[in-house]
Design a protein around this motif. Structure first.
Motif, short mmCIF file in Angstrom:
data_model
loop_
_atom_site.label_atom_id
_atom_site.label_comp_id
_atom_site.label_asym_id
_atom_site.label_seq_id
_atom_site.Cartn_x
_atom_site.Cartn_y
_atom_site.Cartn_z
N VAL A 111 26.69 -41.85 9.56
CA VAL A 111 25.50 -40.88 10.03
C VAL A 111 25.78 -39.86 10.79
O VAL A 111 26.28 -38.47 9.93
CB VAL A 111 24.25 -41.14 10.47
N VAL A 112 26.50 -39.98 11.36
CA VAL A 112 27.08 -38.95 12.33
C VAL A 112 29.20 -38.90 12.02
O VAL A 112 28.92 -37.18 12.36
CB VAL A 112 27.40 -38.98 13.66
N GLY A 113 29.52 -38.87 11.63
CA GLY A 113 30.54 -39.15 10.38
C GLY A 113 30.11 -38.24 9.27
O GLY A 113 31.13 -36.69 9.54
N LEU A 114 29.68 -37.98 8.66
CA LEU A 114 29.08 -37.45 7.71
C LEU A 114 28.12 -36.43 8.17
O LEU A 114 28.81 -34.92 7.06
CB LEU A 114 27.53 -37.63 6.51
N LEU A 115 27.48 -36.09 8.78
CA LEU A 115 26.96 -34.63 9.86
C LEU A 115 27.97 -33.70 9.79
O LEU A 115 28.00 -32.11 9.55
CB LEU A 115 25.86 -35.27 10.64
N LEU A 116 29.35 -34.60 10.75
CA LEU A 116 30.27 -33.47 11.02
C LEU A 116 30.99 -32.94 9.78
O LEU A 116 31.48 -32.11 10.64
CB LEU A 116 31.29 -34.28 12.12
N VAL A 117 31.96 -33.78 9.39
CA VAL A 117 32.48 -33.51 7.92
C VAL A 117 31.56 -32.28 7.52
O VAL A 117 32.17 -31.85 6.80
CB VAL A 117 32.27 -34.76 7.00
N SER A 118 30.31 -32.22 7.39
CA SER A 118 29.50 -30.93 6.62
C SER A 118 29.17 -30.09 7.63
O SER A 118 29.38 -29.35 6.42
CB SER A 118 28.51 -31.71 6.66
N LEU A 119 29.84 -29.89 8.31
CA LEU A 119 29.93 -29.13 9.41
C LEU A 119 31.14 -28.28 9.79
O LEU A 119 32.01 -27.27 10.65
CB LEU A 119 29.04 -29.44 10.93
N ARG A 120 32.11 -28.93 9.02
CA ARG A 120 33.79 -29.04 9.23
C ARG A 120 34.28 -28.12 7.56
O ARG A 120 33.02 -28.29 7.16
CB ARG A 120 34.80 -30.04 9.65
N SER A 121 35.28 -26.81 7.85
CA SER A 121 35.63 -26.42 7.27
C SER A 121 36.26 -27.31 5.60
O SER A 121 37.01 -29.20 6.62
CB SER A 121 36.84 -25.18 6.83
N GLU A 122 36.86 -27.17 5.12
CA GLU A 122 37.51 -27.89 4.05
C GLU A 122 38.80 -28.46 4.24
O GLU A 122 39.28 -29.27 4.21
CB GLU A 122 37.86 -27.62 2.68
N ASP A 142 39.80 -28.39 7.75
CA ASP A 142 39.93 -28.96 8.90
C ASP A 142 39.78 -30.45 8.67
O ASP A 142 40.36 -31.87 9.21
CB ASP A 142 38.58 -28.83 9.60
N ASN A 143 38.91 -30.54 7.12
CA ASN A 143 38.80 -32.31 6.91
C ASN A 143 40.44 -32.70 6.73
O ASN A 143 40.02 -33.96 6.49
CB ASN A 143 37.36 -31.78 5.36
N THR A 144 40.34 -32.12 5.31
CA THR A 144 41.77 -32.51 4.81
C THR A 144 43.11 -32.91 5.97
O THR A 144 43.55 -32.88 5.82
CB THR A 144 42.22 -32.01 4.07
N ASN A 145 43.10 -31.89 6.90
CA ASN A 145 44.33 -32.08 8.35
C ASN A 145 43.71 -33.31 9.32
O ASN A 145 44.89 -33.53 9.48
CB ASN A 145 43.90 -30.85 8.33
N SER A 146 42.71 -33.83 9.60
CA SER A 146 42.15 -34.97 10.36
C SER A 146 40.84 -35.13 9.99
O SER A 146 40.41 -34.76 9.05
CB SER A 146 42.24 -33.56 11.29
N GLY A 147 40.75 -36.17 10.92
CA GLY A 147 39.54 -36.99 10.26
C GLY A 147 38.58 -36.26 11.19
O GLY A 147 38.63 -35.49 12.34
#
Length: 303
Positions: A52-63, A65-70
């Motif tokens: 749940v926390v991981g999904l929240l942090l992914v939703s708060l990062r740009s595309e 940033d999500n592509t380049n790192s976890g």
């Protein structure tokens, strides 16, 4: 010579007192207060919250940033957090409408199942009428009926009625398949209500409707809350029924997210924010009814 009458030996009743035997669920509940078990449960809860926390942090990062790192790298770089994904989500008319459709389907389907199920369970327990036991047997039989077996017949029926692809059709399907479990669950709870409680209300001149509304419903609040949580989570997270019985204009959020994934493919920022929003509402509902839910689960476990 005089003989004294022999006195008959008196019978001495011995009452053995002791703590009543408790069931497994009752012993488990009593041990929840131990410190070691609480620590273990806290660790399990934290482990369960990681996705749940991981999904929240992914939703708060740009595309990018999500592509380049976890997502865990944001813990060292909090400047990557942004609300742009949710602004994009609000501007997406398809996802906003699908979220509203999910509310329009889930809330009526939950309220109708709880209301009709409570009335039916009360009648099956406390009212005498011909065929009552056979109706309960039919309800138990409907519990094992798979949803897939009814998709084609119900689709043909909806087509004849002109409600195929509408929100009304999805609501009716969820109500029809949610009622057997609701009646079965509430019936098992209502049967444990003391009969003297209802007879006292009848002696005071209360009608059956007044007894149901003023006596049974307040006592059965934990069971009703448990049923509402189960039904709401099932309808909110459903995709199979929505895929079959809704159109693009009436599709809920689960179908809309699936179509967005097929359309954009790597648009993880919008998909993550939409998925977290879809997860957030059931979590809020569960925590809001958590106290009643736990009471309903363990109702009747102790003797």
């Amino acid at each position: 010579m005089t003989t004294t009458p022999q006195q008959s030996p008196s019978v001495v009743e011995v009452t053995v007192s002791g703590a009543p035997r408790r069931g497994l669920a009752s012993r488990l509940v009593s041990r929840l207060g131990s410190g070691t078990l609480q620590v273990a449960l806290a660790l399990v809860a934290l482990f369960w919250m990681v996705p749940v926390v991981g999904l929240l942090l992914v939703s708060l990062r740009s595309e990018a940033d999500n592509t380049n790192s976890g997502w865990w790298t944001v813990l060292l770089k909090p400047t990557e957090l942004t609300l742009d994904n949710y602004r994009t989500l609000v501007d997406n008319d398809v996802l906003v409408q699908s979220f509203l459709n999910t509310v329009y389907i889930s809330v009526p389907a939950t309220l109708l199942v709880v209301g009709i199920g409570a009335l039916a369970a009360y009648a099956l327990v406390w009212m005498d009428f011909p065929g009552r036991d056979w109706i309960m047997v039919a309800v138990v039989g409907l519990l094992v009926l798979p949803i897939q077996a009814a998709l084609i017949p119900i689709s043909q029926l909806y087509g004849a009625l002109g409600i195929f692809g509408s929100i009304t059709g999805a609501i009716l399907f969820h109500v029809a398949f949610g009622l057997p479990f609701a009646v079965f669950l509430l019936r098992n709870f209502f049967v444990n209500i003391p009969r003297d409680l209802l007879e006292a209300a009848r002696m005071d001149g209360a009608s059956e409707w007044r007894i149901f509304r003023r006596v049974v419903l307040p006592v059965a609040r934990p069971a009703l809350a448990s049923l509402a949580v189960f039904q709401f989570l099932w309808v909110w997270n459903d995709m199979l029924v929505a895929l079959v019985f809704t159109s693009p204009d009436s599709a809920p959020l689960t179908v809309a997210l699936r179509s967005q994934l097929r359309q954009f493919g790597t648009n993880i920022d919008v998909l993550a924010s939409g998925a977290f929003l879809s997860m957030l509402v059931p979590l809020l509902v569960f925590f809001a009814f958590q106290r009643h839910f736990v009471q309903g689960v363990f109702a009747g476990s102790g003797k």
